[in-house]
Structures are given as C-alpha cells and as structure tokens.
Design a protein around this motif. Structure first.
Motif, PDB file in Angstrom:
ATOM      1  N   PRO A 470      36.807  39.660  36.280  1.00  0.00           N
ATOM      2  CA  PRO A 470      37.219  38.665  37.374  1.00  0.00           C
ATOM      3  C   PRO A 470      37.321  39.585  38.870  1.00  0.00           C
ATOM      4  O   PRO A 470      37.562  40.616  39.025  1.00  0.00           O
ATOM      5  N   LEU A 496      38.986  33.051  31.926  1.00  0.00           N
ATOM      6  CA  LEU A 496      38.174  33.657  33.077  1.00  0.00           C
ATOM      7  C   LEU A 496      38.125  32.550  34.050  1.00  0.00           C
ATOM      8  O   LEU A 496      38.315  31.438  33.921  1.00  0.00           O
ATOM      9  N   THR A 511      29.989  29.280  29.019  1.00  0.00           N
ATOM     10  CA  THR A 511      30.117  30.565  28.575  1.00  0.00           C
ATOM     11  C   THR A 511      28.897  31.080  28.033  1.00  0.00           C
ATOM     12  O   THR A 511      29.031  32.012  27.194  1.00  0.00           O
ATOM     13  N   PHE A 525      33.560  35.918  38.359  1.00  0.00           N
ATOM     14  CA  PHE A 525      33.622  37.053  37.565  1.00  0.00           C
ATOM     15  C   PHE A 525      32.125  37.612  37.392  1.00  0.00           C
ATOM     16  O   PHE A 525      31.218  36.839  37.618  1.00  0.00           O
TER      17      PHE A 525
END
Length: 534
Positions: A470, A496, A511, A525
C-alpha cells in the motif's frame, strides 16, 4: 596450488636476477633448472644479438594452442539494466559481470557496485534469475571483482578470514567457474591487499578442487604500449608464488594517453600484447617453467574499450576490433573481452566532431551490437547465439502458472502492459520491452520482427505470490456490494486500498493485475513487477 599457510610476500619491485644472493627455489625435475636456463641464455646470446631478451620471447612455430574465447563485460548496476541473458541483446554466449566490490557500509561484505547487496541484486535486478536463464541457454558468467571505482574487497577488508568467507560466499552463491580479478588504480601497488587476495583466492580455489569443481582465475590489469607496469608484473608473480592456479592475464588495451593526436589504437594494443607476452615468458622462466610462445599467448587476454575511450583522442573502431580478432585467432590469444556490452550502440542525436563519453553508447558510428558481433565470432566461444535462440525450457507450454507461487502477475491476454512490466507465463518470467497487449510472451515473433517481451529467467519452485505494498494508510471502509460510491471514495477490498475513479455501483475492485484502464477502481498500492514511475 600451494599448501602454504602464509603467502609469499608480493614484491613487484624485486628483481632476483639483479640480486647476487638470490637462489632459485627447489623445483620438480620436470621444470627448467637455473643452471640449464643460464646455459641456454649463453647459447642464445652467441646465436643472436637479442641476448636474454631474445630468449625470453622464445618462439615456437607449432601454431596456436588455444582458440580465443569471447567474454564481453556487462556493467551490472548500470541503468538501464542490460539483459545479457537475452540472445537478441547479447550475441556472445558468455559474459563477465562486473563489478563486485566492498559494501560501503560493511567492508567485508560483497556488493554489486556498492549499490546492491547480493540479495538486493537478486530481487531488484533479477540477477540470479538472469544468470540461471543464461546458463539454461548454454552460456555462463565470469564473475569480475574490483574495477576502477569503489573499493575492492581485498583492499577494504583487512580481516583475512572474513575476506576469504566473502570470496567463498560469492563463488558458492553464483556457482562460479571463472573468476576475474580486476585490479586497478592504487590497488595494483597495495601489497597488503595483494597478499590477502592471494591467500583468499588460493584457499577457495583449493576448496573447489576438493569438491570436484574447478575454479579458473584470470587477472585483469592495466597496460601500456610496452606491456604491464612493474607493479602489474608483481601482481602476477604474487599470484603464482602464492599458490593460485592462474589461467591467464587479461590486459586492458585502452587509455594509453601517449600524446598522439590520432593514435593507432590497434597498433598500440598489439604492442601492449607483445610486451605482455615477453614479460610473462620471462616471469615463468624465472619461476622455473619454460613455455613456448603459443603457450604464453594462450595465457593472455585483451580488453579494449570500444569506441570512444576516456582519452579524448583515442577511439577504438570497428576496423580495430576486426584487426584484434584476427590477431587473436592467428596467435591463439586465450581471451578477448570488451568494455562493454552496455556501450555497444551508437549514441543518439547529432554529435558531429564532438567527443562523447558515455556508459551506454560507444561514441562512434556503428550499428547496434556491431562490436559484439565481431568478437562473438571467435572460435573459442561456447555454443553460439543461434543455438541459444533454439533453446527452450522443457515442457513450458504444459506448465500451469499458479498465482500463489508466481513472483509476478500471471500474463493475461486482455491486459495492457507498459514497458518494464514483469509477468509470469508457463513458468518463465518475462519483461515487456514496450507497451503491448495480447502478445503471448512465449510465442516466437514473426519473421523480420522483434518480440515485445524479454526473457528474464525461470520461476524458482520455492517462490511465492507477489505481496502488494500500500502507498497510503488510514483507509478503513470495506467495499460492500449494492452500494454506490462517489468519485474519490476510498475503500478496502481483500485488505488492499482502492479509490473510485468515477461514480460506481456494485462493481467490485479488480484483483487481476495490471488493473485495466476502464476499471472504476484505482489501486492505491504497488505490485512487484510494475515498473517504477516518477
């Protein structure tokens, strides 16, 4: 190799022939005795005016005893990273990787250029993976220690045991078969460090022999048109007397600074090589070993600085390279290197009548990799670039990439990859050369075209999935389905942080990396494999 616990002191300025009290050490009967050497000198003195000088340069017309080996240098820490494992970027099969030096924060700890620890180079430069890839394709590395900049390990580390451990660590980690000791500047005359280096190298070389693994050792030293300096000859002698099985002496045929307005770099280089040949012939004789001329040539290497040298008037041209290559073949020169693969390209822009000193281009008119291609054709090289192109990792098409064990994101057909992005595909790590989408990294390019991906190397069986990092803290709201999020809203998804790029309803953050440009959520991130952005 010697079993002595203490190395013989290195004395570059000492000439035993000028010392009336000096005696030749006892040698095995197969070696040339001092009395026989003296008699032969007298005979040759009667034959010609050359005297002992002529004897030192003993000729043998049997022809070369070695096939010249091409092993160009690569500056490992230079930006941009040179992909030496990629046959399209490197015509040579073998490379000399430089330079390992002392870590500025810990004198006895080896580092790459003082900028990366060994682990750091493995992670940030993918060095271990790229070495593995080169070897799988039939090539190998020479590990080069020292160089002109930074502090060489033997100079900085004054603890003999820790220095030996550092050498041992390097040779074990990289499974080194050939070691290159580049000794320059004040290090050439630093007797204490020379003795430490001899002891460390002799120790690890002996250990490798016991383990059934040979360790070949080369010295790389500065040279003048007349040959090695007196200190340089002393370095060679110290290695031989200290029990190191020395494969040869590689001389840096560059930066002569002899005052000529237009120096003939090939002529100066051949003069330097001839001078070194005479010096080594003499040195081996003084130590009781008679070598023929071809045997001595096989123990000599040459390393020109391609293109513009550090001296403004000196330029080593492609014609010079071809002349050196012919000389190497004709005489059986043991090794030909060059500084460096990073520089084997023409400088961009217009530099008419302007001297260009650069680490990433040659400063002369040339096609990309022109110098490399001249030397890569030497007969002593390992299987050539054509063979490397045909090498494939076994069963890679059948390899299923598991995201949990892949160090970088698994390649996706629909993703857009920017230059420098790293992916895993069929068990291999690739890096994008330029922005592309839908280009299978493992697919061979069409005839006359280049692939958009560089092969970095195989995935290790013990690697794990990349861990996102992050770039902000303080996000606590967890994304929930069925809710509408306004532009700029920040949420957590699978731990996240993301930020909404526009108003969005019931669309979960992605993702799959890299995240598509049309995805409503911007990741807050970074993912290993993403190139750094300024």
């Amino acid at each position: 190799m010697s079993d002595r616990a203490t190395p013989v002191a290195v004395r570059p300025d000492y000439d035993p022939l000028a010392d009336p009290d000096w005696q030749e050490p006892e040698q095995p009967r197969s070696r040339l005795s001092w009395s026989r050497l003296t008699a032969l000198v007298l005979v040759l003195g009667l034959i010609g005016a050359g005297g002992f000088y002529g004897f030192r340069y003993l000729r043998d017309t049997a022809g070369p005893t070695a096939k010249s080996w091409a092993v160009p240098y690569v500056d490992v820490t230079l930006t941009p990273t040179f992909q030496f494992q990629d046959p399209t970027a490197n015509p040579a099969n073998d490379v000399a990787l430089g330079f390992v030096v002392a870590d500025p924060k810990s004198a006895c700890r080896p580092s790459w250029g003082g900028a990366y620890t060994l682990d750091g180079a493995g992670k940030q430069l993918e060095l271990d993976r790229r070495i593995d890839q080169l070897r799988k394709a039939g090539g190998d590395i020479t590990l080069s220690l020292g160089g002109l900049n930074n502090s060489e390990l033997a100079v900085a580390c004054t603890n003999q045991q820790q220095l030996t451990d550092a050498y041992r660590q390097l040779i074990t980690r990289y499974d080194v078969k050939t070691l290159d000791l580049d000794i320059e500047g004040t290090a050439v005359a630093d007797r204490a460090s020379l003795e430490r280096r001899v002891t460390a190298v002799a120790t690890v070389q002996k250990e490798r022999v016991k383990a059934g693994k040979k360790l070949t050792v080369w010295l790389t030293l500065p040279v003048s048109p007349a040959g090695l300096t007196d200190d340089g000859v002393g370095v060679v002698r110290g290695m031989l007397e200290g029990g190191v099985d020395l494969r040869g002496v590689n001389v840096m045929t560059m930066d002569y600074n002899n005052g000529d307005a237009r120096p003939d770099m090939l002529a100066l280089s051949l003069s330097a090589l001839s001078g070194t040949h005479k010096q080594l012939t003499d040195l081996y004789l003084r130590l009781g070993t008679k070598l023929t001329s071809p045997q001595v040539w096989s123990r000599i290497g040459a390393t020109p600085m391609i293109g513009q040298n550090d001296i403004d008037t000196e330029r080593f041209t492609l014609d010079d390279a071809e002349g050196l290559a012919r000389f190497a073949v004709d005489n059986g020169l043991g090794r030909v290197s060059m500084w460096s693969l990073n520089r084997d390209a023409q400088c961009r822009g217009t530099f008419a009548n302007v001297v260009v000193h650069s680490n990433t281009c040659s400063g002369v008119d040339q096609e990309a990799l022109a110098f490399s291609k001249v030397f890569a054709g030497l007969p002593g090289k390992a299987p050539g670039s054509d063979d490397r192109d045909s090498v494939e990792i076994p069963n890679r098409a059948a390899t299923d990439d598991d995201p949990d064990t892949s160090p970088y994101p698994v390649w996706r057909m629909s993703a857009m990859y920017v230059a420098g992005y790293k992916v895993v595909w069929h068990g291999v790590v690739y890096e994008a050369k330029w922005a592309n989408s839908g280009v299978d990294p493992s697919a061979a390019p069409a005839a006359g075209t280049q692939t958009a991906w560089s092969v970095i190397g195989p995935v290790s069986p013990v690697e794990k999935a990349p861990r996102p990092v992050p770039v902000i803290t303080g996000v606590s709201k967890v994304w929930q389905p069925g809710r509408t999020y306004q532009r700029g809203t920040r949420v957590l998804y699978e731990g996240l942080p993301y930020e909404a790029k526009w108003n969005t309803t019931d669309e979960a953050p992605s993702t799959e990396f890299p995240i598509d440009a049309d995805d409503p959520w911007k990741p807050l991130f970074t993912i290993p494999g993403e190139p750094k952005t300024n």
